[in-house]
Design an enzyme around this catalytic site. Structure first.
Site, mmCIF file in Angstrom:
data_model
loop_
_atom_site.group_PDB
_atom_site.id
_atom_site.type_symbol
_atom_site.label_atom_id
_atom_site.label_comp_id
_atom_site.label_asym_id
_atom_site.label_seq_id
_atom_site.Cartn_x
_atom_site.Cartn_y
_atom_site.Cartn_z
ATOM 1 N N CYS A 226 -53.168 -14.491 50.250
ATOM 2 C CA CYS A 226 -52.764 -15.068 48.917
ATOM 3 C C CYS A 226 -51.490 -15.801 49.387
ATOM 4 C CB CYS A 226 -52.531 -13.990 47.917
ATOM 5 S SG CYS A 226 -51.940 -14.814 46.454
ATOM 6 N N CYS B 123 -48.957 -15.889 46.488
ATOM 7 C CA CYS B 123 -48.151 -14.431 46.620
ATOM 8 C C CYS B 123 -46.912 -14.644 47.478
ATOM 9 C CB CYS B 123 -49.071 -13.171 46.868
ATOM 10 S SG CYS B 123 -50.773 -13.381 45.745
ATOM 11 N N ASP B 124 -47.555 -14.875 48.689
ATOM 12 C CA ASP B 124 -46.548 -14.483 49.844
ATOM 13 C C ASP B 124 -46.033 -15.918 50.554
ATOM 14 O OD1 ASP B 124 -47.359 -12.008 49.739
ATOM 15 O OD2 ASP B 124 -49.063 -12.034 50.923
#
Ligand code: NAP
Length: 327
Positions: A144, A147-148
């Site tokens: 992701c 997300c990261d």
């Protein structure tokens, strides 16, 4: 008279959607029972966030929070209001009559007046041992980018994205904001992505597609150093030094245990009545989080739909099924 244990509301899952549904349901005195799932090689109770190191985009955590810690806190909040939980899968369900029958993998089957399905979707992985190890230890492998990708560890590095669909295009374009270069690794010579997304990526100066290429190994002890690549046409191998790997080869919603008893969309996600509702094709069964959302897939949106499912379940129960004493 049935001898099965009876529950008012059973929530299946343990990600942000499930625990948020539990917080709302518990505070509405529905005494929810949460089946969190069991740890396995590809699944950890707590959902996809258990594979995420720092969560920096969830409102209310200005310093960031790790995915696992965040899920601990979600759970603690749900338990505080009287939610009960067990680390067990629901192996199968019978939604053909009411109350519904749920069969956990080990313990006795139970009955539920209402159910919230919040079992999420699992990111597909390449299936390489080093990929899994580094994904679980925050070693620079992720499924992701949103997300990261913004984490300092990925800044100004050469990053790799695997996949040729819209997700891969989106993740790669997102990463161009932080990376020195983004290499998109695709196993064919043609992208699956929509033309608009593909054109956008191909026009980006920081992005480059490695065609007919597959990743055969991830190199690195504590953090990723390089990828071992294979040309799918010639079979030639080479090493590409990278500072991060983002796998974007699709998701699989966790719906197998439903055995076709809820209507699914073409991609296999639980179909809900309409946008902004969580009612499914079976009255009294609600769906929340990534199992019904292939589009946003964020912790905050999953939590939002968990809240919606609990409120809908509460309203439905007030008309259709008196609460039972929690056992
Ligand atoms: P997808 O469309 O199924 O694409 C998956 C990609 O991963 C394909 O290119 C596939 O290669 C590749 N792949 C699959 N297994 C692989 C493996 N084992 N090794 C290497 N490559 C592998 O999935 P998605 O990109 O996640 O998109 C899912 C749906 O969401 C689509 O309908 C998409 O349009 C939609 N979506 C839309 C947007 C947007 O509009 N902004 C953004 C994200 C997703 P092949 O092409 O060779 O099969």
């Amino acid at each position: 008279m049935s001898e099965r244990k009876q529950e008012t509301l059973v929530i299946i899952g343990s990600g942000p959607a499930a625990w948020t549904a539990a917080v709302y349901a518990a505070r509405a005195d529905l005494k929810p029972m949460v089946y969190e799932g069991e740890p396995s090689r590809t699944m950890i109770p707590g959902g996809q966030l258990m594979f995420t190191t720092d969560v920096e985009n969830y409102p209310g955590f200005p310093e960031g929070v790790t995915g696992p810690e965040m899920m601990d806190r979600f759970k603690e909040q749900a338990l505080r209001f009287g939610t009960r939980s067990v680390m067990e899968n629901i192996a199968s369900v019978d939604f053909s009559s009411h109350p519904f029958v749920l069969r956990p993998s080990y313990s006795d089957e139970i009955e539920a007046r209402a159910v919230v399905v919040a079992t999420g979707a699992r990111a597909n992985w390449l299936g390489l041992d080093n990929e899994q190890r580094l994904a679980q230890t925050g070693g620079g492998v992720s499924a992701c980018a949103v997300c990261d990708g913004a984490l300092p560890v990925f800044r100004d590095k050469v990053l790799a994205v695997v996949g040729g669909g819209d997700s891969a295009m989106e993740e790669a374009l997102y990463l161009t904001k932080f990376a020195s270069k983004v290499m998109v690794i695709h196993r064919r010579d043609e992208l699956r992505a929509s033309k608009i997304m593909a054109d956008r990526l191909l026009a980006d100066e920081k992005a480059e597609v490695l065609w007919n290429t597959r990743v055969v190994d991830v190199v690195g002890d504590e953090s990723i150093q390089a990828l071992e690549l294979e040309d799918t046409v010639s079979g030639n191998r080479r090493r590409l030094e990278v500072g991060g790997l983002f796998v974007a080869i699709g998701h699989t919603p966790n719906t197998g245990f439903l055995d076709g008893q809820l209507a699914l969309d073409a991609a296999g996600y639980v179909q809900t009545a309409e946008a902004w509702r969580t009612a499914t094709s079976v009255e009294g069964v609600f769906a929340a989080g990534d199992v019904m959302d292939s589009y946003y897939r964020q912790a905050v949106t999953a939590a939002g739909t968990g809240c919606m499912a609990a409120l809908e379940a509460e309203r439905w129960l007030s008309h259709h099924g008196a609460p039972v004493e929690a056992g």
